[in-house]
Design a protein around this motif. Structure first.
Motif, PDB file in Angstrom:
ATOM      1  N   PRO A  16      28.651  72.667  17.742  1.00 38.82           N
ATOM      2  CA  PRO A  16      28.424  72.622  16.288  1.00 38.82           C
ATOM      3  C   PRO A  16      29.395  73.565  15.574  1.00 38.82           C
ATOM      4  O   PRO A  16      29.595  74.693  16.021  1.00 38.82           O
ATOM      5  CB  PRO A  16      26.977  73.108  16.136  1.00 38.82           C
ATOM      6  N   ALA A  17      29.992  73.104  14.492  1.00 46.87           N
ATOM      7  CA  ALA A  17      30.993  73.887  13.766  1.00 46.87           C
ATOM      8  C   ALA A  17      30.443  75.231  13.326  1.00 46.87           C
ATOM      9  O   ALA A  17      29.337  75.324  12.810  1.00 46.87           O
ATOM     10  CB  ALA A  17      31.477  73.106  12.551  1.00 46.87           C
ATOM     11  N   GLY A  18      31.214  76.277  13.561  1.00 47.68           N
ATOM     12  CA  GLY A  18      30.865  77.621  13.129  1.00 47.68           C
ATOM     13  C   GLY A  18      29.708  78.245  13.896  1.00 47.68           C
ATOM     14  O   GLY A  18      29.199  79.285  13.503  1.00 47.68           O
ATOM     15  N   ASN A  45      34.807  79.760  15.627  1.00 52.83           N
ATOM     16  CA  ASN A  45      33.976  79.876  14.429  1.00 52.83           C
ATOM     17  C   ASN A  45      34.818  80.087  13.175  1.00 52.83           C
ATOM     18  O   ASN A  45      34.509  79.540  12.110  1.00 52.83           O
ATOM     19  CB  ASN A  45      32.934  80.988  14.592  1.00 52.83           C
ATOM     20  N   ASN A  46      35.907  80.853  13.288  1.00 54.28           N
ATOM     21  CA  ASN A  46      36.795  81.053  12.138  1.00 54.28           C
ATOM     22  C   ASN A  46      37.479  79.747  11.732  1.00 54.28           C
ATOM     23  O   ASN A  46      37.614  79.452  10.549  1.00 54.28           O
ATOM     24  CB  ASN A  46      37.852  82.122  12.438  1.00 54.28           C
ATOM     25  N   LEU A  47      37.932  78.969  12.729  1.00 57.23           N
ATOM     26  CA  LEU A  47      38.629  77.710  12.434  1.00 57.23           C
ATOM     27  C   LEU A  47      37.711  76.636  11.864  1.00 57.23           C
ATOM     28  O   LEU A  47      38.173  75.755  11.143  1.00 57.23           O
ATOM     29  CB  LEU A  47      39.297  77.171  13.706  1.00 57.23           C
ATOM     30  N   THR A  48      36.430  76.689  12.204  1.00 52.20           N
ATOM     31  CA  THR A  48      35.524  75.623  11.772  1.00 52.20           C
ATOM     32  C   THR A  48      34.609  76.035  10.620  1.00 52.20           C
ATOM     33  O   THR A  48      33.657  75.334  10.317  1.00 52.20           O
ATOM     34  CB  THR A  48      34.665  75.125  12.958  1.00 52.20           C
ATOM     35  N   PRO A  57      34.384  68.327  18.602  1.00 50.51           N
ATOM     36  CA  PRO A  57      34.900  68.346  19.965  1.00 50.51           C
ATOM     37  C   PRO A  57      36.088  69.297  20.052  1.00 50.51           C
ATOM     38  O   PRO A  57      36.899  69.384  19.133  1.00 50.51           O
ATOM     39  CB  PRO A  57      35.359  66.906  20.209  1.00 50.51           C
ATOM     40  N   VAL A  58      36.190  70.016  21.160  1.00 51.95           N
ATOM     41  CA  VAL A  58      37.297  70.946  21.355  1.00 51.95           C
ATOM     42  C   VAL A  58      37.812  70.786  22.787  1.00 51.95           C
ATOM     43  O   VAL A  58      37.041  70.601  23.720  1.00 51.95           O
ATOM     44  CB  VAL A  58      36.859  72.405  21.049  1.00 51.95           C
ATOM     45  N   VAL A  59      39.146  70.763  22.933  1.00 50.79           N
ATOM     46  CA  VAL A  59      39.768  70.686  24.255  1.00 50.79           C
ATOM     47  C   VAL A  59      40.418  72.037  24.509  1.00 50.79           C
ATOM     48  O   VAL A  59      41.342  72.441  23.807  1.00 50.79           O
ATOM     49  CB  VAL A  59      40.822  69.554  24.321  1.00 50.79           C
ATOM     50  N   ILE A  71      42.448  72.957  21.133  1.00 49.38           N
ATOM     51  CA  ILE A  71      42.739  71.990  20.082  1.00 49.38           C
ATOM     52  C   ILE A  71      41.398  71.489  19.562  1.00 49.38           C
ATOM     53  O   ILE A  71      40.530  71.097  20.347  1.00 49.38           O
ATOM     54  CB  ILE A  71      43.530  70.785  20.637  1.00 49.38           C
ATOM     55  N   ILE A  72      41.237  71.508  18.255  1.00 45.36           N
ATOM     56  CA  ILE A  72      40.017  70.995  17.645  1.00 45.36           C
ATOM     57  C   ILE A  72      40.266  69.540  17.268  1.00 45.36           C
ATOM     58  O   ILE A  72      41.268  69.210  16.650  1.00 45.36           O
ATOM     59  CB  ILE A  72      39.637  71.836  16.410  1.00 45.36           C
ATOM     60  N   LYS A  73      39.339  68.674  17.678  1.00 44.51           N
ATOM     61  CA  LYS A  73      39.447  67.242  17.379  1.00 44.51           C
ATOM     62  C   LYS A  73      38.595  66.906  16.158  1.00 44.51           C
ATOM     63  O   LYS A  73      37.883  67.754  15.638  1.00 44.51           O
ATOM     64  CB  LYS A  73      38.939  66.428  18.585  1.00 44.51           C
ATOM     65  N   THR A  74      38.653  65.651  15.742  1.00 46.84           N
ATOM     66  CA  THR A  74      37.807  65.217  14.629  1.00 46.84           C
ATOM     67  C   THR A  74      36.399  64.965  15.162  1.00 46.84           C
ATOM     68  O   THR A  74      36.229  64.691  16.345  1.00 46.84           O
ATOM     69  CB  THR A  74      38.373  63.941  13.977  1.00 46.84           C
ATOM     70  N   PRO A  75      35.378  65.045  14.296  1.00 45.67           N
ATOM     71  CA  PRO A  75      34.001  64.825  14.750  1.00 45.67           C
ATOM     72  C   PRO A  75      33.837  63.434  15.382  1.00 45.67           C
ATOM     73  O   PRO A  75      34.593  62.515  15.060  1.00 45.67           O
ATOM     74  CB  PRO A  75      33.179  64.920  13.464  1.00 45.67           C
ATOM     75  N   PRO A  76      32.846  63.271  16.266  1.00 44.32           N
ATOM     76  CA  PRO A  76      32.617  61.955  16.878  1.00 44.32           C
ATOM     77  C   PRO A  76      32.366  60.880  15.815  1.00 44.32           C
ATOM     78  O   PRO A  76      31.733  61.147  14.793  1.00 44.32           O
ATOM     79  CB  PRO A  76      31.362  62.164  17.732  1.00 44.32           C
ATOM     80  N   THR A  77      32.851  59.673  16.077  1.00 48.69           N
ATOM     81  CA  THR A  77      32.708  58.568  15.130  1.00 48.69           C
ATOM     82  C   THR A  77      31.243  58.332  14.779  1.00 48.69           C
ATOM     83  O   THR A  77      30.904  58.162  13.611  1.00 48.69           O
ATOM     84  CB  THR A  77      33.308  57.279  15.730  1.00 48.69           C
ATOM     85  N   SER A  78      30.377  58.346  15.787  1.00 52.43           N
ATOM     86  CA  SER A  78      28.962  58.072  15.532  1.00 52.43           C
ATOM     87  C   SER A  78      28.369  59.103  14.566  1.00 52.43           C
ATOM     88  O   SER A  78      27.558  58.759  13.705  1.00 52.43           O
ATOM     89  CB  SER A  78      28.178  58.072  16.847  1.00 52.43           C
TER      90      SER A  78
END
Length: 143
Positions: A16-18, A45-48, A57-59, A71-78
């Motif tokens: 979850p972001a932050g 937490n600072n980036l999000t 999602p984060v890799v 690398i921070i990805k975009t949130p899941p489509t669902s």
């Protein structure tokens, strides 16, 4: 020329972001590789900040010397679909039971958000991908 760092592991998490904390799932996933968990949590937490309420999602690439990059990805489509039409979850039987409706405009907005992480650079194809996700969740697409 500096020698390139050797990659020890690549860890994929959805956090979850932050709200990254050393508690599971973050702590155990990173602890086994000897990563400074608090440092990762602080950076994540600072980036999000400002995206609270969204799962990100984060890799994470972990190197032999215990340093890391992520690398921070975009949130899941669902999750984007659920947020757009304000539902809690998708349908358990999408062909028979519809849980909501989404407009083509909303689908296009989600496609624009997801475009960097999809395996296409064409917006029309990205829209088709998002429409497929809607269908599999039991969400009807309306004009």
């Amino acid at each position: 020329m500096a020698a390139e760092k050797k990659v020890k592991a690549i860890v994929k998490l959805q956090i979850p972001a932050g709200q990254a904390t050393p508690a599971p799932p973050v702590g155990p996933a990173l602890g086994q590789h000897g990563v400074n968990i608090m440092e990762f949590c602080k950076q994540f937490n600072n980036l999000t900040k400002g995206k609270e309420g969204t799962t990100i999602p984060v890799v994470l690439t972990i190197y032999e010397d215990r340093s890391f990059t992520f690398i921070i990805k975009t949130p899941p489509t669902s999750e984007l679909i659920k947020k757009a039409i304000k539902i809690v979850k998708g349908s358990s039987s999408p062909n028979r039971e519809k849980v909501g409706r989404i407009t083509r405009k909303q689908v296009e907005e989600i496609a624009k958000i997801k475009l960097p992480d999809l395996n296409t650079k064409d917006l029309q194809k990205a829209i088709k991908i998002i429409e497929g996700s809607c269908k599999s969740m039991g969400v009807e697409i309306v004009d």
